[in-house]
Write an enzyme that holds these catalytic residues in place. Structure first.
Site, PDB file in Angstrom:
ATOM      1  N   GLY A 175      71.935 181.465  92.477  1.00  0.00           N
ATOM      2  CA  GLY A 175      71.393 182.297  93.550  1.00  0.00           C
ATOM      3  C   GLY A 175      72.447 182.518  94.607  1.00  0.00           C
ATOM      4  N   GLY A 215      85.768 189.542  96.063  1.00  0.00           N
ATOM      5  CA  GLY A 215      84.500 189.599  95.337  1.00  0.00           C
ATOM      6  C   GLY A 215      83.341 189.645  96.309  1.00  0.00           C
ATOM      7  N   VAL A 241      76.901 186.586  95.908  1.00  0.00           N
ATOM      8  CA  VAL A 241      77.395 185.409  96.632  1.00  0.00           C
ATOM      9  C   VAL A 241      78.313 185.829  97.781  1.00  0.00           C
ATOM     10  CG1 VAL A 241      78.678 183.252  96.442  1.00  0.00           C
ATOM     11  CG2 VAL A 241      77.212 183.998  94.545  1.00  0.00           C
ATOM     12  N   GLU A 261      70.517 187.055  81.736  1.00  0.00           N
ATOM     13  CA  GLU A 261      71.276 188.292  81.571  1.00  0.00           C
ATOM     14  C   GLU A 261      70.688 189.121  80.437  1.00  0.00           C
ATOM     15  OE1 GLU A 261      74.042 188.891  83.431  1.00  0.00           O
ATOM     16  OE2 GLU A 261      74.158 186.941  84.387  1.00  0.00           O
ATOM     17  N   LYS A 314      80.571 173.754  82.939  1.00  0.00           N
ATOM     18  CA  LYS A 314      80.287 172.879  84.088  1.00  0.00           C
ATOM     19  C   LYS A 314      80.496 171.415  83.707  1.00  0.00           C
ATOM     20  CE  LYS A 314      77.006 176.296  85.841  1.00  0.00           C
ATOM     21  NZ  LYS A 314      75.607 176.755  85.711  1.00  0.00           N
TER      22      LYS A 314
END
Lengths: 439, 439
Positions: free
Chosen positions: A304, A11, A15, A192, A207
């Site tokens: 971020g 990926g 990130v 989004e 989470k």
């Protein structure tokens, strides 16, 4: 000098690209702090040709995450693809089966399969690290798993979705509607195009489920979460909250109660003078209340590319600094086989303060009626505000706002149903739970 | 099941007694989370007979810390005596020389000898853990040493002394004098009978020196810290700060600048809407600003037997969970031999905002004179407030308050000296630095 730690990354989005750049640019510094070089030897991503501004020429490219996980010459498999199932799940399993350490930022994967994956890691003597999966750069996983060892946690709660906190902060500071603030968040890339997953609370729920397990030692149970998003929050709620000394935040809360563990995600009023009330914009915050340490609050960037990459790098560094071979740090705070079944507390037994905002026809006796229904249900009131837009026209609709002392959710629901049955309500009443930091 | 981790504890004050009780009461839970039992096998303390409410009957008693460190059958030496030199220093060295892991809460010891001790630990393949030495229960050492690996830190600052924060908070909330609040802090046990070490800033300085090393990779330099305590802060300062949108906190600040690393401890004005401004009473808070992660703020209990014991236990658990033998986690973030010499930034080159409060005789032209001296030194002003107690008596002394934009300390000092030379000041001017969170 010990052998280099060889990393494979699946990926290369924001990130992943940040992580490659940081590891390459800071190679020397990382070698000093970790006691050995960290070298990226394998990567894979959907698009091989895209210019990511990073140099991948010396790195072996694999056609799929599964292939990389199964065949690459690596010590650590870093999964940055996302998704609860499919290639993320398959590749992480393949890596763990080979005894590779795994670092992932994938909250959906952990919320769905975390216990199985942790068990597999422990069986193989591998580490499964996932600091970036919850609250981005805030080291809350490490705090719960390591720093709080021996503590009994009573409550963990936090602002874990930057999109929602940005919208709520902007509504409050600028007096704009939910829709206007959502549009602005989308324009700035904080939301989004399809924002449902964030604003309905699902992201926070994933989470929270992970934190609950680390805090209370139960199996992950992401489907057993009481869920309310923020789409229903109006500027009137935010103004009324401010008048009463509160701010509205989307909180995820997990709490030990007599009937089990509460897991809930909902808009929440927090006292304006509390530290968490000051957490603005896309910033996240997590509070942990435990019996030995007391209350610990951590505030930082929740998303971020860089902040997330920083957390992933911290996880990789932990592996680099540890000795190779079997590890004893259990991924979920205790060995997966020792996790208890999740016992869900009944939401109607939730106890706390409530804010109730109702618009009513201006009929004689309405106020007394409402107060009567509250009293019938043994609900004691902290404050009552009655408002109308002007004082001249006495027939226009009035707003009644109640704030209750701690009471049971079932009583509130019963009282609100009774009031709704009276026929003088205009529209649905708004009910928002109040959460207070431990005094 | 792996072998038990055997612990020897030197010092059974509040923290030591809490630690013994917690480890004994939670033995089963600790065995599960750490993968092996943690057993206290040796203790020592000044007074052997005192009733501490804990059962020491199965634990071997040693007559001195040095003897315990040198001879006890233990894996980990826990030093909870305090003091930069003497038995604490001697026993920690003796333990490390044997290759034992060491856990300590002793900030004075680390501030004085931390680099030597870390070097010794690394030479022997032992861990030297000291989470409890800075900001009590807040896991700031772990965050800097592990979570932020790879980050370049630009600034670390915090409220690290509960006594000072209690006094400043109480002055603000209740409008009481410094002396009255200090007395109350002493009555409640938040301040020592001789409070100088806390209120003069020395305690904060010790903690800051340790954080500086972890943040910037330099050798510990606790003597090179610019130091101002809070004894000079009056209720007038606190009120003026509040009027201008600030609160006053005693901060320790370490910051990378072009001329070196600034280390300073002084009363500081922080914007009232900042998160750190909300940190009240004995609570501590530490903020870390770094280039990848961004800003991380941690808030929690900075002292107290249980909170400190929790941090010590976290350090012990880290050792229990790691494999025996040589470790690669460097105590000070990087190997002691790789720490750079400390290069002190010149305080007069410090740049920031300043608050200046002056009481002046009511003479014609005074205000213009003061403004002139500021202008001569290229100091630009954010706000100017002129006050007198009443508006009727025009000859009474007036208070002039200036808040400057970012400027250099040398310019402020020069301007203040020039103003003092004019002869219209009554008493010393008060100068307080302003610190802002990164936007």
């Amino acid at each position: 000098m010990a052998d280099a730690l060889k990393i494979g990354i699946a990926g290369l989005g924001t990130v992943g690209a940040s992580l490659v750049r940081i590891i390459q640019e800071r190679a020397e510094n990382l070698t000093v702090t970790c006691g050995r070089p960290i070298v990226i030897t394998a990567v894979t991503a959907r698009d091989r040709t895209r210019d990511r501004g990073i140099d991948l020429s010396a790195i072996k490219w694999f056609n799929s995450a599964e292939e990389l996980a199964a065949k690459a010459d690596i010590d650590v498999f870093v999964e940055l693809m996302g998704g609860a199932n499919g290639p993320a799940d398959a590749s992480v399993r393949a890596a763990l089966k080979r005894g590779l350490h795994v670092v992932t930022a994938n909250k959906a994967l952990l919320a769905s399969h975390g216990v199985e994956l942790a068990a597999l890691a422990e069986e193989k003597g591998a580490l499964l690290n996932f600091e970036a999966a919850v609250a981005g750069g805030i080291p809350v996983i490490k705090a719960l798993r390591e720093s709080l060892t021996g503590n009994t946690v009573s409550r963990v709660y936090g602002i874990m979705n930057g999109t929602c906190n940005y919208i709520l902060t902007k509504m409050e500071k600028e007096g704009l509607s939910f829709d206007a603030c959502l549009k602005e968040a989308q324009r700035l890339g904080y939301a989004e195009a399809d924002p449902a997953f964030d604003i309905e609370g699902n992201d926070t729920a994933h989470k929270l489920a992970i934190l609950t397990t680390l805090a209370f030692g139960n199996r992950i149970s992401a489907d057993d979460i009481y869920l309310e998003g923020i789409t229903n929050i109006s500027i009137e709620d935010i103004r009324a909250a401010a008048d009463l000394g509160y701010r509205i935040k989307l909180l995820g809360v997990a709490q030990r109660t007599e009937t089990g563990i509460e897991q809930r995600v909902h808009p929440t009023m927090v006292p304006v003078e509390s530290v968490i009330a000051q957490v603005d914009g896309v910033t996240n915050a997590v509070a942990i209340e435990s019996d030995i340490l007391g209350e610990l609050l951590m505030v930082g960037p929740g998303a971020g590319g860089n902040a997330t990459a920083s957390a992933v790098l911290g996880d990789i560094a932990d592996i680099a600094k540890s000795r190779p071979g079997a590890q004893r740090v259990p991924s979920l705070g205790r060995p997966a086989i020792k996790l208890e079944p999740y016992k869900r507390a009944q939401m109607r037994k939730h106890e706390g303060g409530y804010f109730i905002r109702m618009t009513v026809e201006d009929r004689a006796g309405v106020f007394a009626h409402i107060a009567g229904h509250m009293a019938e249900n043994n609900i004691s009131l902290e404050s009552i505000v009655q408002r109308s837009a002007t004082h001249l026209d006495t027939t226009e609709p009035k707003t009644i706002i109640l704030v209750t002392h701690a009471t049971m959710e079932a009583s509130i629901r019963k009282a609100v149903e009774a009031i709704k049955g009276e026929g003088y309500l205009l529209g649905e009443p708004q009910v928002i739970r109040i959460e207070r930091p431990r005094p």
